[in-house]
Scaffold this active site. Structure first.
Site, mmCIF file in Angstrom:
data_model
loop_
_atom_site.group_PDB
_atom_site.id
_atom_site.type_symbol
_atom_site.label_atom_id
_atom_site.label_comp_id
_atom_site.label_asym_id
_atom_site.label_seq_id
_atom_site.Cartn_x
_atom_site.Cartn_y
_atom_site.Cartn_z
ATOM 1 N N GLY A 182 24.540 52.717 53.860
ATOM 2 C CA GLY A 182 25.930 52.283 54.019
ATOM 3 C C GLY A 182 26.820 53.450 54.421
ATOM 4 N N GLU B 280 24.368 46.710 59.391
ATOM 5 C CA GLU B 280 23.434 47.299 58.424
ATOM 6 C C GLU B 280 22.623 46.176 57.784
ATOM 7 O OE1 GLU B 280 25.264 49.272 55.032
ATOM 8 O OE2 GLU B 280 23.311 49.416 54.054
ATOM 9 N N GLU C 105 11.754 39.317 51.987
ATOM 10 C CA GLU C 105 12.990 38.563 52.224
ATOM 11 C C GLU C 105 13.797 39.101 53.411
ATOM 12 O OE1 GLU C 105 14.769 38.936 48.398
ATOM 13 O OE2 GLU C 105 15.408 40.993 48.736
ATOM 14 N N CYS D 181 44.062 45.440 35.972
ATOM 15 C CA CYS D 181 43.522 44.108 35.716
ATOM 16 C C CYS D 181 43.286 43.906 34.210
ATOM 17 C CB CYS D 181 42.279 43.881 36.560
ATOM 18 S SG CYS D 181 41.981 42.139 36.854
ATOM 19 N N GLN E 290 46.038 43.638 31.085
ATOM 20 C CA GLN E 290 46.013 42.556 30.083
ATOM 21 C C GLN E 290 45.948 43.144 28.676
ATOM 22 O OE1 GLN E 290 42.668 40.099 31.272
ATOM 23 N NE2 GLN E 290 43.674 39.371 33.126
ATOM 24 N N GLU F 204 40.089 34.873 26.892
ATOM 25 C CA GLU F 204 38.745 35.255 27.333
ATOM 26 C C GLU F 204 37.886 35.671 26.127
ATOM 27 O OE1 GLU F 204 38.681 38.507 30.175
ATOM 28 O OE2 GLU F 204 36.519 38.335 30.471
ATOM 29 N N HIS G 140 44.015 44.995 41.867
ATOM 30 C CA HIS G 140 43.145 46.181 41.948
ATOM 31 C C HIS G 140 43.602 47.081 43.086
ATOM 32 C CE1 HIS G 140 39.868 44.975 39.177
ATOM 33 N NE2 HIS G 140 40.297 43.754 39.469
ATOM 34 N N GLU H 258 42.743 49.937 43.809
ATOM 35 C CA GLU H 258 41.654 50.773 44.349
ATOM 36 C C GLU H 258 40.972 50.158 45.570
ATOM 37 O OE1 GLU H 258 41.638 49.102 41.520
ATOM 38 O OE2 GLU H 258 39.649 48.444 40.883
HETATM 39 N N1 GLN Z 1 38.312 39.582 32.586
HETATM 40 C C1 GLN Z 1 39.658 39.511 33.069
HETATM 41 C C2 GLN Z 1 39.924 38.227 33.850
HETATM 42 O O1 GLN Z 1 39.015 37.571 34.283
HETATM 43 C C3 GLN Z 1 39.985 40.724 33.922
HETATM 44 C C4 GLN Z 1 39.176 40.830 35.168
HETATM 45 C C5 GLN Z 1 39.206 42.178 35.815
HETATM 46 O O2 GLN Z 1 39.550 43.171 35.177
HETATM 47 N N2 GLN Z 1 38.788 42.251 37.055
HETATM 48 O O3 GLN Z 1 41.054 37.865 34.037
#
Ligand code: GLN
Length: 541
Positions: A20, A141, A150, A379, A383, A403, A514, A516
Site C-alpha cells: 500500500g 493494488e 482467493e 468519538c 462521549q 452502549e 474523526h 484524523e
Molecule cells: N462506540 C461508540 C459508538 O458507536 C463510539 C464509536 C467510535 O469511537 N468510533 O457510538
C-alpha cells in the site's frame, strides 16, 4: 474520454511488506508530476467490507468522505495523494459476489450459468474501469499475496485487462521480500524468483520488481533479479526499511523510478515537484523539538487500529517541527492516574467500541479536566468526556452510554432510532438491524458556534465537514445542564451534538467525528494541529 493508464501492483512472498505504501508513494510522485492519479485496492477476502471485522483481524477501518468503510491502505493513499477517495476505490470478493448475485436474481444474465470466468472476473474488470474514469493513471493494488486461492480471479482480471489495454497503457509491478539471512550474511533472491515464477504460471509477467529488504541491494544482486525475473535492470527498485514511510517516495525518486515508469507507459516530462514534501519529511525525521502525549486506548498492542490518528499526529508534528512521543496507556490497566499522566503535555482519548477499558479512559479525562491538561476526545473519547462530566460535576447518578448499559438511568449517550443504509436511505433501527453499514458514516456538516475554541481551531469557519463512524449519539436532553456548568456544545448538525468544549480550560475538546481521517502530510487536520499546538504550549514543569 481520455485513455487512463494502469499500474497493477501485486505482492509476493509475504503479506505486510508495505504494498500500500509503495503504491501510494508511486502515486505521490506521479501526482506531483502534474498527472491526475487515483488508487484502488481490490481485497480478495469474502467480507463485503471490513466494517464488521475486529481490529485484531484487520487493523483500522478507514472511512471515506462518502461513507464507505474501507481497508486501511485507503488511508495511506489519501494521506500520500492528498485526494479524497470514494467507495469506488476499494472493493472485496464479497462485494463482487453480492453484485453478481443481485444481477442474477433479477435476470440480468439472461438465463446463463454464472461462473467465476467470465462473470466474476468481468465484474472485477468493470469495477476497476469505473475507478479509472477521468484519471490519467489508476494504480490498482491487489490485496494478499500471489499464490492465495482467493486472489486468483483478481489476478485473472488484471491479466486480461492488460492484454485488452495494449502496450504502453498498463504495467505490472511486483513487490517481494529479499530477506537478509544473518547466518550466511547474505541477502537472498530465491523467494523473489519463486514468487515471479508463481505469477508467470498464471500468465502475468512483471515489468518492475520492488524489493523490500533490511539492507541495500548491491549491483550484482539487482542484476541477478533483473535477469532471473525478466525485467530491465532499471526496473529493479529497492525499498529498504525507512525511518518514516513518507521517505519512500523520495527513495524511489532517487532510483529514477519515474524514468522506468515513463518508458514503460510512454509518458513524458515526469519531473515531480517534491520540495514541500521533502522539507516536511526532514522535520518528521529530525525535528527541533520534542514532547510526549498520553494515548489512552484499549488496543495499545494493536497500534495499526489507530493508524490514521498516529499518522495525523506525525503530520501535526511535522508542521510544528516537533517529535511527538506517544505514551501508550492501556486504559484497562490504568490505576494510578497521577503517576501515569503527570509527565505528559496532553491527553488523547481516541474512538473505540465496547465497554472494555472505558472506566480507565474516564479517569484519564477527569485528570485532564481537573488539572487543565490539554485534552482531545475523539468519538468515544467525546462521549466519555460527557459521561465523566455528568458523573463528577453534574452528580448524575448512573450516568452512562446505552452502549455499555442499555437501562442506565441517565443515558448521556444514547441510540438514535435511525440509520442510513448502504443505499443512502433513512431506516428505522430495530433489534434486527444488521451490524454492517448501519452506523453514521462518512462526512457530515458541523455548524460551529462563533467565538468558541472550535471556531478558533477552524480559523473562524462557520461550517466544516468531517467524517463519522459511530452508532451512538450524545443525548441533547442534557445539553442545557452541561452548558450551565460551562461544558458547551460548540458543534452541531441538525440537533445532533458534534463537538463539546470546556470553558476556563486551556484546551478541552471532544469531537464526535474523526478528524484524523482527513489529515494529510501536506495539510494537517485543524483539530489535530490545534491539539498538538496546545500540547506544545503546555508547560508541565
Ligand atoms: N462506540 C461508540 C459508538 O458507536 C463510539 C464509536 C467510535 O469511537 N468510533 O457510538
Amino acid at each position: 474520454m481520455k485513455q487512463t493508464k494502469y499500474i497493477f501492483v501485486t505482492g509476493g512472498v509475504l503479506s505486510s511488506l508495505g504494498k500500500g505504501i509503495a503504491a501510494a508513494s508511486i502515486g505521490t510522485l506521479l501526482k506531483n508530476s502534474g498527472l491526475k492519479v487515483s488508487i484502488l485496492k481490490a481485497d480478495p477476502y469474502i467480507n463485503v467490507d471490513p466494517g464488521t471485522m475486529s481490529p485484531f483481524e484487520h487493523g483500522e477501518v478507514f472511512v471515506t468522505k462518502d461513507g464507505a468503510e474501507t481497508d486501511l491502505d485507503l488511508g495511506h493513499y489519501e494521506r500520500f495523494l492528498d485526494e479524497d477517495l470514494s467507495q469506488l476505490n476499494n472493493f472485496t470478493t464479497g462485494k463482487v459476489y453480492q453484485a453478481v448475485i443481485e444481477k442474477e436474481r433479477i435476470g440480468k444474465y439472461l438465463g446463463k450459468t454464472i461462473q467465476v470466468i467470465p462473470h466474476i472476473v468481468d465484474e472485477i474488470k468493470e469495477r476497476i474501469k469505473q475507478a479509472a474514469t477521468n484519471q490519467d493513471i489508476l494504480i490498482v493494488e491487489i490485496g494478499g499475496t500471489v499464490g492465495d486461492i482467493e486472489g486468483l480471479p483478481f489476478l485473472e482480471a488484471i491479466r486480461a485487462l492488460k492484454l485488452e489495454l495494449g502496450k504502453a497503457n498498463a504495467m505490472n509491478i511486483h513487490l517481494t521480500l529479499v530477506p537478509f539471512i544473518k547466518a550466511a550474511g547474505e541477502l537472498k533472491t530465491k523467494p523473489t524468483q519463486h514468487s515471479v515464477g508463481e505469477l508467470r504460471r498464471i500468465g502475468i509477467s512483471p515489468d518492475m520488481i520492488i524489493c523490500r529488504s533490511e539492507k541495500a541491494l548491491d549491483r550484482d544482486l539487482k542484476d541477478k533479479i533483473a535477469i532471473s525475473c525478466g525485467v530491465d535492470r532499471s526496473c529493479v527498485i529497492e525499498s529498504v526499511d525507512a525511518t518514516s514511510i513518507y521517505q519512500i517516495p523520495l527513495n524511489f525518486l532517487k532510483q529514477d523510478i519515474l524514468k522506468a515508469i515513463a518508458s514503460l507507459l510512454e509518458l513524458k516530462n515526469l519531473k515531480p515537484n517534491m520540495q514541500i514534501w521533502d522539507s516536511l519529511v526532514k522535520r518528521v525525521i529530525a525535528p527541533q523539538n520534542e514532547l510526549s502525549i498520553a494515548f489512552v486506548g484499549k488496543y495499545i498492542d494493536l497500534k495499526e487500529s489507530y493508524k490514521s490518528l498516529t499518522e495525523a499526529i506525525i503530520h501535526a508534528g511535522a508542521a510544528l517541527d516537533t517529535r511527538i512521543n506517544l505514551k501508550w496507556i492501556d486504559s484497562e490497566k490504568l490505576e494510578d492516574v497521577e503517576d501515569e499522566l503527570k509527565d505528559v503535555s496532553a491527553i488523547l482519548v481516541p474512538g473505540g467500541f465496547g465497554s472494555r477499558g472505558v472506566e480507565g479512559k474516564i479517569k484519564a479525562i477527569q485528570y485532564a479536566r481537573e488539572n487543565k491538561i490539554p485534552f482531545l476526545g475523539i468519538c468515544l473519547g467525546m462521549q466519555l468526556a460527557l459521561i465523566e462530566f455528568a458523573r463528577n460535576v453534574l452528580k448524575l447518578e448512573d450516568a452512562n452510554s446505552m452502549e455499555f448499559d442499555e437501562k442506565c438511568k441517565n443515558p448521556i449517550i444514547y441510540l438514535i432510532d435511525e440509520f442510513i443504509d448502504t443505499n443512502g436511505k433513512k431506516q428505522l433501527r430495530t433489534k434486527k438491524s444488521p451490524l454492517g453499514g448501519t452506523m453514521r458514516l462518512g462526512a457530515y456538516e458541523c455548524k460551529i458556534k462563533p467565538n468558541s475554541l472550535l471556531s478558533k481551531v477552524y480559523a473562524g469557519k462557520t461550517v466544516v465537514h468531517e467524517r463519522h463512524r459511530h452508532r451512538y449519539e450524545a443525548n441533547v436532553k442534557y445539553k442545557e445542564d452541561f452548558e450551565k456548568h460551562s461544558l458547551v456544545v460548540s458543534g452541531e448538525n441538525d440537533g445532533l451534538i458534534e463537538a463539546v468544549e470546556l470553558e476556563k480550560h486551556p484546551f478541552f475538546l471532544g469531537v464526535q467525528f474523526h478528524p484524523e481521517f482527513s489529515s494529510r502530510l501536506v495539510e494537517v487536520n485543524p483539530v489535530i494541529l490545534a491539539f498538538i499546538k496546545a500540547a506544545c504550549n503546555y508547560d508541565n514543569a
